[in-house]
Scaffold this motif. Structure first.
Motif, PDB file in Angstrom:
ATOM      1  N   LEU A 147      -4.203  -8.413   0.090  1.00  0.00           N
ATOM      2  CA  LEU A 147      -3.231  -7.491   0.665  1.00  0.00           C
ATOM      3  C   LEU A 147      -2.371  -8.303   1.611  1.00  0.00           C
ATOM      4  CD1 LEU A 147      -2.020  -4.681   1.096  1.00  0.00           C
ATOM      5  CD2 LEU A 147      -3.748  -4.279   2.833  1.00  0.00           C
ATOM      6  N   GLY A 148      -1.114  -8.486   1.248  1.00  0.00           N
ATOM      7  CA  GLY A 148      -0.207  -9.306   2.036  1.00  0.00           C
ATOM      8  C   GLY A 148       0.450  -8.577   3.193  1.00  0.00           C
ATOM      9  N   VAL A 149       0.257  -7.258   3.276  1.00  0.00           N
ATOM     10  CA  VAL A 149       0.863  -6.453   4.345  1.00  0.00           C
ATOM     11  C   VAL A 149      -0.270  -5.721   5.074  1.00  0.00           C
ATOM     12  CG1 VAL A 149       2.555  -4.653   4.875  1.00  0.00           C
ATOM     13  CG2 VAL A 149       2.912  -6.146   2.902  1.00  0.00           C
ATOM     14  N   PRO A 150      -0.706  -6.219   6.233  1.00  0.00           N
ATOM     15  CA  PRO A 150      -1.852  -5.625   6.932  1.00  0.00           C
ATOM     16  C   PRO A 150      -1.628  -4.152   7.271  1.00  0.00           C
ATOM     17  CG  PRO A 150      -1.198  -7.707   7.961  1.00  0.00           C
ATOM     18  CD  PRO A 150      -0.147  -7.366   6.942  1.00  0.00           C
ATOM     19  N   ARG A 151      -2.703  -3.379   7.211  1.00  0.00           N
ATOM     20  CA  ARG A 151      -2.614  -1.929   7.441  1.00  0.00           C
ATOM     21  C   ARG A 151      -2.055  -1.582   8.814  1.00  0.00           C
ATOM     22  NH1 ARG A 151      -8.384   0.322   5.770  1.00  0.00           N
ATOM     23  NH2 ARG A 151      -7.903   1.826   7.373  1.00  0.00           N
ATOM     24  N   HIS A 152      -2.332  -2.381   9.836  1.00  0.00           N
ATOM     25  CA  HIS A 152      -1.857  -2.016  11.180  1.00  0.00           C
ATOM     26  C   HIS A 152      -0.330  -2.068  11.296  1.00  0.00           C
ATOM     27  CE1 HIS A 152      -2.037  -6.427  11.681  1.00  0.00           C
ATOM     28  NE2 HIS A 152      -1.083  -6.242  12.567  1.00  0.00           N
ATOM     29  N   THR A 153       0.339  -2.644  10.289  1.00  0.00           N
ATOM     30  CA  THR A 153       1.803  -2.699  10.309  1.00  0.00           C
ATOM     31  C   THR A 153       2.446  -1.553   9.518  1.00  0.00           C
ATOM     32  OG1 THR A 153       1.990  -4.117   8.343  1.00  0.00           O
ATOM     33  CG2 THR A 153       1.711  -5.220  10.481  1.00  0.00           C
ATOM     34  N   TRP A 154       1.650  -0.766   8.798  1.00  0.00           N
ATOM     35  CA  TRP A 154       2.192   0.285   7.939  1.00  0.00           C
ATOM     36  C   TRP A 154       2.809   1.414   8.754  1.00  0.00           C
ATOM     37  CZ3 TRP A 154      -2.239   1.455   3.921  1.00  0.00           C
ATOM     38  CH2 TRP A 154      -2.494   0.298   3.171  1.00  0.00           C
ATOM     39  N   ARG A 155       3.985   1.838   8.318  1.00  0.00           N
ATOM     40  CA  ARG A 155       4.655   3.008   8.875  1.00  0.00           C
ATOM     41  C   ARG A 155       5.081   3.893   7.714  1.00  0.00           C
ATOM     42  NH1 ARG A 155       2.327   1.071  12.281  1.00  0.00           N
ATOM     43  NH2 ARG A 155       3.038   0.105  14.198  1.00  0.00           N
ATOM     44  N   PRO A 156       5.010   5.221   7.874  1.00  0.00           N
ATOM     45  CA  PRO A 156       5.411   6.102   6.775  1.00  0.00           C
ATOM     46  C   PRO A 156       6.813   5.752   6.267  1.00  0.00           C
ATOM     47  CG  PRO A 156       4.378   7.367   8.525  1.00  0.00           C
ATOM     48  CD  PRO A 156       4.559   5.968   9.048  1.00  0.00           C
ATOM     49  N   GLY A 157       6.919   5.654   4.938  1.00  0.00           N
ATOM     50  CA  GLY A 157       8.193   5.322   4.302  1.00  0.00           C
ATOM     51  C   GLY A 157       8.356   3.846   4.004  1.00  0.00           C
ATOM     52  N   ASP A 158       7.540   2.984   4.621  1.00  0.00           N
ATOM     53  CA  ASP A 158       7.612   1.557   4.313  1.00  0.00           C
ATOM     54  C   ASP A 158       7.297   1.332   2.844  1.00  0.00           C
ATOM     55  OD1 ASP A 158       8.098   0.988   6.978  1.00  0.00           O
ATOM     56  OD2 ASP A 158       6.137   0.059   7.359  1.00  0.00           O
ATOM     57  N   GLU A 159       7.937   0.327   2.255  1.00  0.00           N
ATOM     58  CA  GLU A 159       7.658  -0.060   0.873  1.00  0.00           C
ATOM     59  C   GLU A 159       7.418  -1.563   0.828  1.00  0.00           C
ATOM     60  OE1 GLU A 159      10.968   1.327  -1.457  1.00  0.00           O
ATOM     61  OE2 GLU A 159      10.252   3.388  -1.403  1.00  0.00           O
ATOM     62  N   PHE A 160       6.514  -1.981  -0.050  1.00  0.00           N
ATOM     63  CA  PHE A 160       6.264  -3.411  -0.214  1.00  0.00           C
ATOM     64  C   PHE A 160       5.826  -3.705  -1.636  1.00  0.00           C
ATOM     65  CE2 PHE A 160       2.186  -1.702   1.250  1.00  0.00           C
ATOM     66  CZ  PHE A 160       1.245  -2.345   0.447  1.00  0.00           C
ATOM     67  N   VAL A 161       5.928  -4.976  -2.007  1.00  0.00           N
ATOM     68  CA  VAL A 161       5.481  -5.448  -3.308  1.00  0.00           C
ATOM     69  C   VAL A 161       4.335  -6.422  -3.075  1.00  0.00           C
ATOM     70  CG1 VAL A 161       6.098  -6.777  -5.369  1.00  0.00           C
ATOM     71  CG2 VAL A 161       7.732  -5.145  -4.390  1.00  0.00           C
ATOM     72  N   GLN A 162       3.232  -6.215  -3.784  1.00  0.00           N
ATOM     73  CA  GLN A 162       2.081  -7.112  -3.712  1.00  0.00           C
ATOM     74  C   GLN A 162       2.047  -7.946  -4.989  1.00  0.00           C
ATOM     75  OE1 GLN A 162      -0.410  -7.612  -1.155  1.00  0.00           O
ATOM     76  NE2 GLN A 162      -0.478  -9.377  -2.508  1.00  0.00           N
ATOM     77  N   VAL A 163       1.878  -9.256  -4.842  1.00  0.00           N
ATOM     78  CA  VAL A 163       1.804 -10.164  -5.979  1.00  0.00           C
ATOM     79  C   VAL A 163       0.350 -10.597  -6.160  1.00  0.00           C
ATOM     80  CG1 VAL A 163       2.583 -12.355  -6.945  1.00  0.00           C
ATOM     81  CG2 VAL A 163       4.132 -10.997  -5.521  1.00  0.00           C
ATOM     82  N   HIS A 164      -0.154 -10.454  -7.378  1.00  0.00           N
ATOM     83  CA  HIS A 164      -1.501 -10.903  -7.735  1.00  0.00           C
ATOM     84  C   HIS A 164      -1.388 -11.955  -8.827  1.00  0.00           C
ATOM     85  CE1 HIS A 164      -3.956  -7.871  -5.615  1.00  0.00           C
ATOM     86  NE2 HIS A 164      -2.901  -7.110  -5.785  1.00  0.00           N
ATOM     87  N   HIS A 165      -2.279 -12.940  -8.797  1.00  0.00           N
ATOM     88  CA  HIS A 165      -2.342 -13.983  -9.822  1.00  0.00           C
ATOM     89  C   HIS A 165      -3.774 -14.042 -10.338  1.00  0.00           C
ATOM     90  CE1 HIS A 165       1.218 -15.378  -7.472  1.00  0.00           C
ATOM     91  NE2 HIS A 165       1.682 -15.496  -8.702  1.00  0.00           N
ATOM     92  N   LEU A 166      -4.010 -13.561 -11.549  1.00  0.00           N
ATOM     93  CA  LEU A 166      -5.344 -13.586 -12.147  1.00  0.00           C
ATOM     94  C   LEU A 166      -5.513 -14.847 -12.977  1.00  0.00           C
ATOM     95  CD1 LEU A 166      -4.568 -10.501 -11.658  1.00  0.00           C
ATOM     96  CD2 LEU A 166      -6.391 -10.034 -13.257  1.00  0.00           C
TER      97      LEU A 166
END
Length: 137
Positions: free
Chosen positions: A70-89
């Motif tokens: 998770l590249g965006v820690p939960r303590h930074t989340w605010r309602p309406g924020d959007e992010f993209v998470q990149v995974h490499h399997l």
């Protein structure tokens, strides 16, 4: 974002998966299966260490490749924020075949998975299936 199976989906009614981008077919010679997932924060969250998991599953529901982050820690989340998470399997040792791709979240402290649901509240379990991926030689 391309449409995905079971999107949008909400997790713990705090985070919504809005889309996914991943190849439908790739050679294991490429060594890495990239998966991008788009998320929208629905509610502020209690701080804690959380991960988004992406699992590549065989026909017996066994995990053959995975990536948890998770590249965006939960303590930074605010309602309406959007992010993209990149995974490499890592797929260099995955036998050729057809696989299902699953996504979900869990708390690292106790490994408790977040509950998934449709936007109308219909339960989906503790993960959702994004679609299929074919791994070729």
């Amino acid at each position: 974002w391309p449409a995905c199976l079971n999107c949008p989906a909400r997790f713990n009614d705090e985070l919504e998966l809005t889309g996914v981008q991943q190849p439908r077919r790739l050679s294991r010679a490429e060594k890495v299966l990239p998966v991008l997932s788009a998320w929208r924060v629905l509610h502020e969250s209690t701080p804690g260490s959380t991960a988004i998991f992406v699992h590549l599953l065989d026909e017996h529901d066994r995990i053959v490749a995975q990536d948890d982050r998770l590249g965006v820690p939960r303590h930074t989340w605010r309602p309406g924020d959007e992010f993209v998470q990149v995974h490499h399997l890592n797929i260099k040792n995955v036998p050729p075949g057809r696989y299902r791709l699953a996504v979900g979240l869990y708390d690292r402290a106790d490994n408790a998975r977040w509950a998934a649901a449709t936007p109308t509240g219909q339960p989906l379990g503790d993960r959702i299936i994004l679609g299929e991926v074919e791994v070729t030689p």
